[in-house]
Design a protein around this motif. Structure first.
Motif, short mmCIF file in Angstrom:
data_model
loop_
_atom_site.label_atom_id
_atom_site.label_comp_id
_atom_site.label_asym_id
_atom_site.label_seq_id
_atom_site.Cartn_x
_atom_site.Cartn_y
_atom_site.Cartn_z
N THR A 76 0.90 -1.35 -0.06
CA THR A 76 0.02 0.10 0.20
C THR A 76 0.95 1.26 -0.05
OG1 THR A 76 -0.01 0.23 2.35
CG2 THR A 76 -2.02 -1.26 1.18
N TYR A 78 2.50 2.32 2.75
CA TYR A 78 2.11 2.62 4.04
C TYR A 78 2.34 1.56 5.07
CZ TYR A 78 0.33 6.86 2.12
OH TYR A 78 0.29 7.93 1.28
N ARG A 80 1.60 -0.53 8.59
CA ARG A 80 0.46 -0.55 9.49
C ARG A 80 0.97 0.02 10.73
NH1 ARG A 80 -4.07 -2.70 7.34
NH2 ARG A 80 -4.86 -3.55 9.26
N ASP A 87 -6.16 1.84 10.78
CA ASP A 87 -5.76 1.13 9.46
C ASP A 87 -6.75 0.76 8.43
OD1 ASP A 87 -3.07 1.27 10.08
OD2 ASP A 87 -3.09 -0.71 11.17
N ASP A 88 -7.86 0.30 9.08
CA ASP A 88 -8.93 -0.06 8.15
C ASP A 88 -9.76 1.36 7.46
OD1 ASP A 88 -9.09 -2.61 8.83
OD2 ASP A 88 -10.40 -2.70 10.47
N ARG A 90 -8.10 4.10 6.84
CA ARG A 90 -7.14 4.49 5.83
C ARG A 90 -7.06 3.75 4.83
NH1 ARG A 90 -1.31 4.44 7.60
NH2 ARG A 90 -1.77 2.07 7.59
N GLU A 91 -7.47 2.24 4.77
CA GLU A 91 -7.35 1.64 3.38
C GLU A 91 -8.92 1.94 2.84
OE1 GLU A 91 -7.16 -2.38 4.77
OE2 GLU A 91 -5.05 -2.32 5.41
N LEU A 94 -8.08 5.15 1.06
CA LEU A 94 -7.32 5.11 -0.07
C LEU A 94 -7.95 4.34 -1.45
CD1 LEU A 94 -4.20 3.97 1.64
CD2 LEU A 94 -4.37 6.17 0.32
N LYS A 95 -8.95 3.52 -0.94
CA LYS A 95 -9.69 2.78 -1.81
C LYS A 95 -10.69 3.71 -2.66
CE LYS A 95 -13.10 -0.88 -2.92
NZ LYS A 95 -13.75 -1.98 -2.39
#
Length: 146
Positions: A76, A78, A80, A87-88, A90-91, A94-95
């Motif tokens: 990614t 980045y 963790r 983290d969830d 951020r993911e 980003l998606k």
């Protein structure tokens, strides 16, 4: 054979002023001048290259930038953080941003196609106007072929 395995690395062409290195340098300048300069640099400083490479490698190992580059090397980009909720989040963000970028790229492609068609139509109009003016200027007679 045992002797071959225990010998240290050696170059076929030593960094010194020998007929072979001078000939390669001249040939390098004749073929492509940066090759000649590279050969000249090898003749002058070739015996120091291994030490310079080792020093640069040692400096990079101790550099604070190395850690930053290592962190960015995962998939990614980045690392963790250890906080699962963050983290969830951020993911997911980003998606969402990647989907938004894909939409913008698609809109850009559509706009580029629109501009291409607009230019083609303008070029066609200018060509038609040229042909109409050409016909009027020659009095309707076609010019003689060249």
């Amino acid at each position: 054979m045992d002797r071959m395995m225990t010998t240290t690395k050696s170059c076929m062409i030593k960094p010194a002023w020998t007929p072979a290195t001078i000939g390669l340098m001249v040939l390098g300048f004749v073929v492509f001048w940066p090759l000649g300069l590279a050969m000249l640099a090898y003749i002058l400083w070739g015996d120091r290259f291994e030490g310079m490479f080792r020093d640069a490698k040692d400096q990079w190992r101790g550099s604070p930038l190395k850690g930053a580059f290592d962190q960015m090397s995962n998939s990614t980009g980045y690392a963790r953080t250890g906080n699962v909720a963050f983290d969830d989040y951020r993911e997911a963000e980003l998606k969402r941003l990647e989907e938004e970028r894909a939409k913008l790229d698609e809109m850009r492609a559509e706009f580029d196609n629109f501009l291409r068609e607009l230019r083609r139509a303008r070029d066609q109009e200018e060509f038609d106007r040229f042909m109409a003016n050409r016909g009027r200027n020659t009095g309707g007679a076609e010019p003689a072929p060249l």
